[in-house]
Design an enzyme around this catalytic site. Sequence first.
Site, PDB file in Angstrom:
ATOM      1  N   HIS A  59       6.090   9.189   8.611  1.00 53.03           N
ATOM      2  CA  HIS A  59       6.271   7.789   9.062  1.00 53.03           C
ATOM      3  C   HIS A  59       7.596   7.565   8.174  1.00 53.03           C
ATOM      4  O   HIS A  59       7.907   8.158   7.305  1.00 53.03           O
ATOM      5  CB  HIS A  59       5.241   6.971   8.338  1.00 53.03           C
TER       6      HIS A  59
ATOM      7  N   GLY B  54      -6.119  12.983   3.356  1.00 48.63           N
ATOM      8  CA  GLY B  54      -6.420  11.939   4.016  1.00 48.63           C
ATOM      9  C   GLY B  54      -6.433  11.925   5.483  1.00 48.63           C
ATOM     10  O   GLY B  54      -6.669  12.815   6.199  1.00 48.63           O
TER      11      GLY B  54
HETATM   12  P1  NAD Z   1      -4.292   8.285   3.660  1.00 48.66           P
HETATM   13  O1  NAD Z   1      -4.671   6.850   3.053  1.00 48.66           O
HETATM   14  O2  NAD Z   1      -5.737   8.747   4.812  1.00 48.66           O
HETATM   15  O3  NAD Z   1      -4.173   9.427   2.518  1.00 48.66           O
HETATM   16  C1  NAD Z   1      -4.993   9.530   1.208  1.00 48.66           C
HETATM   17  C2  NAD Z   1      -4.932  10.683   0.851  1.00 48.66           C
HETATM   18  O4  NAD Z   1      -3.593  10.860   0.038  1.00 48.66           O
HETATM   19  C3  NAD Z   1      -6.118  10.979  -0.091  1.00 48.66           C
HETATM   20  O5  NAD Z   1      -7.028  11.795   0.581  1.00 48.66           O
HETATM   21  C4  NAD Z   1      -5.715  11.876  -1.396  1.00 48.66           C
HETATM   22  O6  NAD Z   1      -5.397  12.958  -0.971  1.00 48.66           O
HETATM   23  C5  NAD Z   1      -4.178  11.313  -1.328  1.00 48.66           C
HETATM   24  N1  NAD Z   1      -3.671  10.343  -2.509  1.00 48.66           N
HETATM   25  C6  NAD Z   1      -4.000   8.918  -2.537  1.00 48.66           C
HETATM   26  N2  NAD Z   1      -3.490   8.321  -3.615  1.00 48.66           N
HETATM   27  C7  NAD Z   1      -2.976   9.458  -4.379  1.00 48.66           C
HETATM   28  C8  NAD Z   1      -2.155   9.362  -5.602  1.00 48.66           C
HETATM   29  N3  NAD Z   1      -1.914   8.304  -6.309  1.00 48.66           N
HETATM   30  N4  NAD Z   1      -1.519  10.357  -5.824  1.00 48.66           N
HETATM   31  C9  NAD Z   1      -1.951  11.629  -5.235  1.00 48.66           C
HETATM   32  N5  NAD Z   1      -2.367  11.810  -3.930  1.00 48.66           N
HETATM   33  C10 NAD Z   1      -2.840  10.502  -3.566  1.00 48.66           C
HETATM   34  O7  NAD Z   1      -2.867   8.516   4.106  1.00 48.66           O
HETATM   35  P2  NAD Z   1      -2.693   8.359   5.887  1.00 48.66           P
HETATM   36  O8  NAD Z   1      -3.192   7.220   6.607  1.00 48.66           O
HETATM   37  O9  NAD Z   1      -3.060   9.812   6.424  1.00 48.66           O
HETATM   38  O10 NAD Z   1      -1.025   8.313   5.741  1.00 48.66           O
HETATM   39  C11 NAD Z   1      -0.017   9.486   5.300  1.00 48.66           C
HETATM   40  C12 NAD Z   1       0.998   9.180   6.001  1.00 48.66           C
HETATM   41  O11 NAD Z   1       0.904   9.375   7.425  1.00 48.66           O
HETATM   42  C13 NAD Z   1       1.655   7.922   5.873  1.00 48.66           C
HETATM   43  O12 NAD Z   1       3.216   8.006   5.690  1.00 48.66           O
HETATM   44  C14 NAD Z   1       1.694   7.178   7.261  1.00 48.66           C
HETATM   45  O13 NAD Z   1       2.317   6.050   7.224  1.00 48.66           O
HETATM   46  C15 NAD Z   1       1.592   8.321   8.050  1.00 48.66           C
HETATM   47  N6  NAD Z   1       0.787   7.866   9.373  1.00 48.66           N
HETATM   48  C16 NAD Z   1      -0.650   7.592   9.288  1.00 48.66           C
HETATM   49  C17 NAD Z   1      -1.150   7.321  10.397  1.00 48.66           C
HETATM   50  C18 NAD Z   1      -2.682   7.327  10.375  1.00 48.66           C
HETATM   51  O14 NAD Z   1      -3.195   7.531  11.343  1.00 48.66           O
HETATM   52  N7  NAD Z   1      -3.449   6.805   9.470  1.00 48.66           N
HETATM   53  C19 NAD Z   1      -0.719   7.483  11.762  1.00 48.66           C
HETATM   54  C20 NAD Z   1       0.773   7.855  11.741  1.00 48.66           C
HETATM   55  C21 NAD Z   1       1.414   8.144  10.641  1.00 48.66           C
END
Ligand code: NAD
Length: 328
Positions: free
Chosen positions: A105, A23
């Site tokens: 995170h 993601g």
């Molecule tokens: P996201 O929602 O973009 O990630 C989604 C991805 O997770 C999907 O593409 C899929 O590959 C996978 N996924 C979703 N549901 C699933 C399931 N049930 N089983 C297996 N795989 C599954 O996530 P994100 O926003 O990139 O967050 C990831 C981590 O990074 C989190 O811990 C978040 O707190 C942290 N974070 C995010 C950001 C941000 O910019 N979004 C910034 C700093 C930290």
Amino acid sequence: MATILRDGDLGLLNGKVAVIGYGSQGHAHALNLRDSGVEVEVGLREGSASWGEAEATGLTVRTIADAVSGAQLVAMLLPDQVQPQVYADHVEPNLAPGAAVLFAHGFNVLYERIAPDASHDVIMVAPKGPGHVVRRLFTEGYGTPALIAIQQDASGGARDLALAYAVGIGAGRAGILETTFKEETETDLFGEQAVLCGGTSELVRAGFETLVEAGYAPEIAYYECLHELKLIVDLMWENGLAGMRYSISDTAEFGDYTRGKRVIDEHVREEMKGILADIQSGAFAREWVEDMDNNEARLKAMRAEAAQSQLETVGKDLRSLMHRAGDR
Ligand code: NAD
Ligand code: MG
């Protein structure tokens, strides 16, 4: 002032890195690490919509279990809600002895929803920006700052490993700051609740509704309270509050000093302290986890209600006139 780190030894990432999830953060970490010369495998659910997208970039994609098997480091880059189940079902059973587990995170570790065995390093590299920016800046030769933290140092080299990973995703170009899982999680939650997301959304909404209820055109209220916010925040981002105030008119600046504190008054500051207390006590985490366990019913209902507001419908039409194709 805190020490800003810039360097790490990328050579420490000499085994396979499993990036779980593709993601926002997952795609950025996987591609940046790969471009930094690290061996990366992306771990996804079978049938995941991202599978083809990741493969099209030349990345190796495998099931989560297969990507974790034999990996030196496993990066948990899934939505925070799903991490505990995925960790229990697919990661933990396949984790190589001594493999490091990395988070972007601290929520799941701080609130003890995931507790890797003491034989594993538990580290954090948390970019201070959305994943798409982490990737874009990297390709442009810049980086996004990141926080690193160590929860468990089983190997004795956890900090160096976290630094190597941070450098691999390009954070060394912008600055790496050391923190703890507790500090990162609590400040991140507070920032998004009180200021960045919750506070700003409600400030915009209250301003918009005040003007509309007083009979002013919703389109004008939208320009004033939402559209221009970005332009003002860009100025703050470039040169701080003083830089913003240099660019606005003296009339705006006089109104800023004399009226801002009436909006963000003592009551608001007391509420902010209460919000922080709920984070520190774990009350916020319990409330959110309860909703996660209830199929996110409250989140979904609030999301649907918010999408109906006049601010959103007016904004949609105005943005279609203003934004170049591809801006959003
Ligand atoms: P996201 O929602 O973009 O990630 C989604 C991805 O997770 C999907 O593409 C899929 O590959 C996978 N996924 C979703 N549901 C699933 C399931 N049930 N089983 C297996 N795989 C599954 O996530 P994100 O926003 O990139 O967050 C990831 C981590 O990074 C989190 O811990 C978040 O707190 C942290 N974070 C995010 C950001 C941000 O910019 N979004 C910034 C700093 C930290
Ligand atoms: Mg944040």
